[in-house]
Design an enzyme around this catalytic site. Sequence first.
Site, PDB file in Angstrom:
ATOM      1  N   ASP A 275     -32.353   8.994  17.163  1.00 38.59           N
ATOM      2  CA  ASP A 275     -31.478   8.530  15.829  1.00 38.59           C
ATOM      3  C   ASP A 275     -31.603   7.207  15.891  1.00 38.59           C
ATOM      4  O   ASP A 275     -32.269   6.514  16.676  1.00 38.59           O
ATOM      5  CB  ASP A 275     -30.143   9.068  15.926  1.00 38.59           C
ATOM      6  CG  ASP A 275     -29.200   8.533  17.340  1.00 38.59           C
ATOM      7  OD1 ASP A 275     -29.817   7.516  17.860  1.00 38.59           O
ATOM      8  OD2 ASP A 275     -28.371   9.290  17.491  1.00 38.59           O
ATOM      9  N   CYS A 276     -30.933   6.261  14.835  1.00 39.84           N
ATOM     10  CA  CYS A 276     -31.089   4.865  14.531  1.00 39.84           C
ATOM     11  C   CYS A 276     -30.833   4.008  16.064  1.00 39.84           C
ATOM     12  O   CYS A 276     -31.568   3.531  16.407  1.00 39.84           O
ATOM     13  CB  CYS A 276     -30.345   4.301  13.439  1.00 39.84           C
ATOM     14  SG  CYS A 276     -28.470   4.643  13.793  1.00 39.84           S
ATOM     15  N   SER A 277     -29.682   4.412  16.651  1.00 35.59           N
ATOM     16  CA  SER A 277     -29.141   3.542  17.864  1.00 35.59           C
ATOM     17  C   SER A 277     -30.047   4.162  18.921  1.00 35.59           C
ATOM     18  O   SER A 277     -30.165   3.378  19.894  1.00 35.59           O
ATOM     19  CB  SER A 277     -27.691   3.800  17.994  1.00 35.59           C
ATOM     20  OG  SER A 277     -27.139   4.941  18.027  1.00 35.59           O
ATOM     21  N   ASP A 294     -24.416   3.638  21.162  1.00 36.23           N
ATOM     22  CA  ASP A 294     -24.166   3.761  19.590  1.00 36.23           C
ATOM     23  C   ASP A 294     -24.268   2.687  18.521  1.00 36.23           C
ATOM     24  O   ASP A 294     -24.087   1.548  19.323  1.00 36.23           O
ATOM     25  CB  ASP A 294     -22.847   4.383  19.164  1.00 36.23           C
ATOM     26  CG  ASP A 294     -22.768   5.824  19.534  1.00 36.23           C
ATOM     27  OD1 ASP A 294     -23.852   6.549  19.876  1.00 36.23           O
ATOM     28  OD2 ASP A 294     -21.721   6.405  19.862  1.00 36.23           O
ATOM     29  N   HIS A 336     -25.630   2.184  10.909  1.00 35.81           N
ATOM     30  CA  HIS A 336     -27.100   2.240  10.986  1.00 35.81           C
ATOM     31  C   HIS A 336     -27.668   0.920  11.516  1.00 35.81           C
ATOM     32  O   HIS A 336     -26.606  -0.037  11.634  1.00 35.81           O
ATOM     33  CB  HIS A 336     -27.711   2.264   9.571  1.00 35.81           C
ATOM     34  CG  HIS A 336     -29.198   2.602   9.870  1.00 35.81           C
ATOM     35  ND1 HIS A 336     -29.764   3.661  10.458  1.00 35.81           N
ATOM     36  CD2 HIS A 336     -30.275   1.996   9.268  1.00 35.81           C
ATOM     37  CE1 HIS A 336     -31.111   3.691  10.189  1.00 35.81           C
ATOM     38  NE2 HIS A 336     -31.471   2.481   9.457  1.00 35.81           N
ATOM     39  N   HIS A 348     -37.021   1.154  12.330  1.00 33.15           N
ATOM     40  CA  HIS A 348     -35.913   1.544  12.416  1.00 33.15           C
ATOM     41  C   HIS A 348     -36.249   3.518  12.443  1.00 33.15           C
ATOM     42  O   HIS A 348     -37.162   3.906  11.748  1.00 33.15           O
ATOM     43  CB  HIS A 348     -34.619   1.381  11.363  1.00 33.15           C
ATOM     44  CG  HIS A 348     -34.934   1.707   9.782  1.00 33.15           C
ATOM     45  ND1 HIS A 348     -34.127   2.224   9.091  1.00 33.15           N
ATOM     46  CD2 HIS A 348     -36.249   1.272   9.254  1.00 33.15           C
ATOM     47  CE1 HIS A 348     -34.711   2.184   7.933  1.00 33.15           C
ATOM     48  NE2 HIS A 348     -36.113   1.656   7.697  1.00 33.15           N
TER      49      HIS A 348
END
Length: 399
Positions: A275-277, A294, A336, A348
């Site tokens: 995921d993004c993080s 996160d 995000h 990203h």
Amino acid sequence: MKIHSFLKLSVAFGVLFLSCKKEIKEVPSHLIDEIAEVKSIFAPDKRVALFSIDVEKKGDNYILKGESNLPNAVVELKKNLQNKKVAFIDSIVVLPTEELKGKTKGLVTISVANIRSNPKHSAELATQATLGSPINVLKKQGDWILIQTPDKYISWVDYGAIKMLTKTEFEKWKSSPKLIYTQTVGNAYLRATTDAQVVSDLVAGSILELLKEEKDFYRVRFPDGREAFVLKSEAEEYKNWLSKLNSEKDDLVAVSKKLMGLPYLWGGTSSKGVDCSGFTKTIYFLNGIVIPRDASQQVHTGKLIDEVGNFEKLQEGDLLFFGRKLSETNKEKVVHVGMWIGDNEFIHSSGAGRVQINSTDSTATNYDAFNLGRYLRTKRLLNQQDDNLVDIRKESFFK
């Protein structure tokens, strides 16, 4: 008869409800406030600190019950209550639990362990941990184990994904020679040939015990005792890899581009999906830095560079955060994150389905109007002093 029985049941339920309500009222609000105050100091983020404490009245006694992995917080709570002359019975469980019999350390034994928010396979994927990751074991519940990963995230993992160890066994493992897998994905083989049976798949950052070299292969041992062979061209001795780490901005960009096109996976933090993080976390980990899990945690680390959209001040490796802006009716919400790679571009893991590069230049074909419309700020994590940024060259995670 049915109506009469229903009325009796309703009256009985009402009496029970009123008695429960009365008992709840007998717990003074200042006790609840005291617990909340200690929690706000020691465990403001439940993702990385467990302080689940409650109080109930039984007879003339107040009973403190629940669990925490923060001994100092529990001591502080009890001290505060004692200073205020509050008599209580201590039924708090301090983790790790005694039933673990000293096996409070652990190692991930598979390429990627899926770690969930609750102890069941259908629960949300909270995060991941790659092969050889050291973890703290807090408690067991059936076939599930509550663990804390190196980035301090607390969640549940299936018992088959880790090897539980005593502190002595863990220190012995740490002192052994190691290998780190440096390719995005690959395999470990039963014999020193790529034609042999695969023992396990591997992902970038996998850590294995190094036994010896055999021609073009390293012979390795998994945390659960399995032995296998890994191509030398796809891995490196951990101490050599560590000594060469520079953690420079160009290195961050190079690693990020190796993961281009990787599928978006909610909770993913590995080269199987991110995921993004999880993507930014993986980039930094493969450059020797452990950052929070996160985006809403990462935004509180490092040095503020920009919060007005002046991208000229950014350097490669800076993290850009996006989300809901603070207003009179809403709190700010970070949802995000991406990483600046220069030339007006950031990389990203997009909700559109994969890792991709977008531009802040409105004339570019890859201009990202959506995310730029919710831009919040940019932070610089590289070479910053921060308790939430861990340099593994200095911390003994694997050695």
